[in-house]
Design a protein around this motif. Structure first.
Motif, short mmCIF file in Angstrom:
data_model
loop_
_atom_site.label_atom_id
_atom_site.label_comp_id
_atom_site.label_asym_id
_atom_site.label_seq_id
_atom_site.Cartn_x
_atom_site.Cartn_y
_atom_site.Cartn_z
N ALA A 11 15.44 32.56 -18.87
CA ALA A 11 16.32 32.36 -17.72
C ALA A 11 16.85 33.71 -17.23
N THR A 12 17.11 33.77 -15.93
CA THR A 12 17.67 34.99 -15.34
C THR A 12 19.09 35.20 -15.85
N VAL A 13 19.35 36.40 -16.31
CA VAL A 13 20.71 36.78 -16.71
C VAL A 13 21.14 37.90 -15.78
N ASP A 14 22.19 37.65 -15.01
CA ASP A 14 22.62 38.67 -14.06
C ASP A 14 23.22 39.86 -14.81
N ASN A 15 23.13 41.01 -14.16
CA ASN A 15 23.78 42.20 -14.72
C ASN A 15 25.29 42.02 -14.65
N VAL A 16 25.99 42.71 -15.52
CA VAL A 16 27.44 42.76 -15.47
C VAL A 16 27.79 44.10 -14.84
N ARG A 17 28.53 44.06 -13.73
CA ARG A 17 28.83 45.30 -12.99
C ARG A 17 30.34 45.49 -12.94
N LEU A 18 30.78 46.66 -13.36
CA LEU A 18 32.20 46.98 -13.32
C LEU A 18 32.43 48.19 -12.43
N PRO A 19 33.25 48.03 -11.39
CA PRO A 19 33.54 49.19 -10.54
C PRO A 19 34.37 50.21 -11.32
N VAL A 20 34.15 51.50 -11.04
CA VAL A 20 34.93 52.53 -11.73
C VAL A 20 36.12 52.99 -10.90
N ARG A 21 36.25 52.48 -9.67
CA ARG A 21 37.45 52.72 -8.87
C ARG A 21 37.61 51.56 -7.89
N ASP A 22 38.82 51.45 -7.34
CA ASP A 22 39.10 50.36 -6.42
C ASP A 22 38.64 50.74 -5.02
N ASP A 23 37.54 50.14 -4.57
CA ASP A 23 37.01 50.45 -3.25
C ASP A 23 36.26 49.22 -2.75
N GLN A 24 36.56 48.85 -1.49
CA GLN A 24 35.94 47.66 -0.89
C GLN A 24 34.41 47.78 -0.86
#
Ligand SMILES: [Zn+2]
Length: 149
Positions: free
Chosen positions: A56-69
Motif C-alpha cells: 500500500a502507498t505510504v505517504d511521506n511525512v513532511r515537517l516544515p522547518v519554518r512558518d511559511d504559507q
C-alpha cells in the motif's frame, strides 16, 4: 527486508521522511538496494520495526522547518497528489492511472510552489507569477481555494 524511513532535508524548507526498505544481510549489514535517482552515495535511514511492507502507498511525512504559507501549501499539495494516486488504478507497466483533470492541476501547483521555494521565495515577498502582489495576497489565497489547503 528491514522497513523504516529514509530522511531528506530540504534546507530552510522542510524535513521529509519517506517510507523505505533496505536489505539486512545475514551478517547484519544494512544494504540499500534501491537505485538512487540523484546518485546519492549515502542516505539517512531509520529503521521502524513497527512497520511492514504491504504494497500500500505510504505517504511521506513532511515537517516544515519554518512558518511559511508557501511551505504549508507545498506540503498540502504534495499530500493531495499522494491521495489522488492512492485511488488510482494500477496499470500493467507498474504505473497508476488517474484522471488527468484530477492530477494535473495539483502537479502544476506543486511545480509552481517547488520552483518558488527553490528561488528562496517567502510568503511576504512578491509572487513568482509576476503579478506584483505578495504571494500571500496573490497565488496563496487562490491555491487555498482551489485545493482546500
Ligand atoms: Zn501570483
Amino acid at each position: 527486508m528491514l522497513c523504516g524511513w529514509q530522511l531528506w532535508e530540504w534546507p530552510h524548507v522542510m524535513v521529509e521522511a519517506e517510507f523505505h526498505a533496505i536489505w539486512l544481510s545475514p551478517d547484519g549489514q544494512m544494504v540499500d538496494v534501491t537505485p538512487k535517482l540523484h546518485h546519492e552515495t549515502k542516505v539517512l535511514f531509520v529503521s521502524d520495526p513497527r512497520r511492514r511492507y504491504t504494497g500500500a502507498t505510504v505517504d511521506n511525512v513532511r515537517l516544515p522547518v519554518r512558518d511559511d504559507q508557501l511551505i504549508r501549501h507545498f506540503i498540502g499539495v504534495s499530500e493531495a497528489i499522494t491521495h489522488v494516486l492512492s485511488r488510482g488504478v494500477p496499470t500493467a507497466d507498474g504505473h497508476v492511472s488517474v484522471p488527468a483533470n484530477e492530477i494535473e492541476p495539483l502537479q502544476q501547483a506543486q511545480q509552481f510552489l517547488g520552483h518558488a521555494l527553490l528561488t528562496g521565495l517567502r510568503d511576504h515577498q512578491p509572487c513568482l507569477c509576476g503579478g506584483g502582489r505578495k504571494y500571500k495576497r496573490c497565488h496563496g489565497p487562490e491555491l487555498e481555494r482551489a485545493f482546500a489547503l
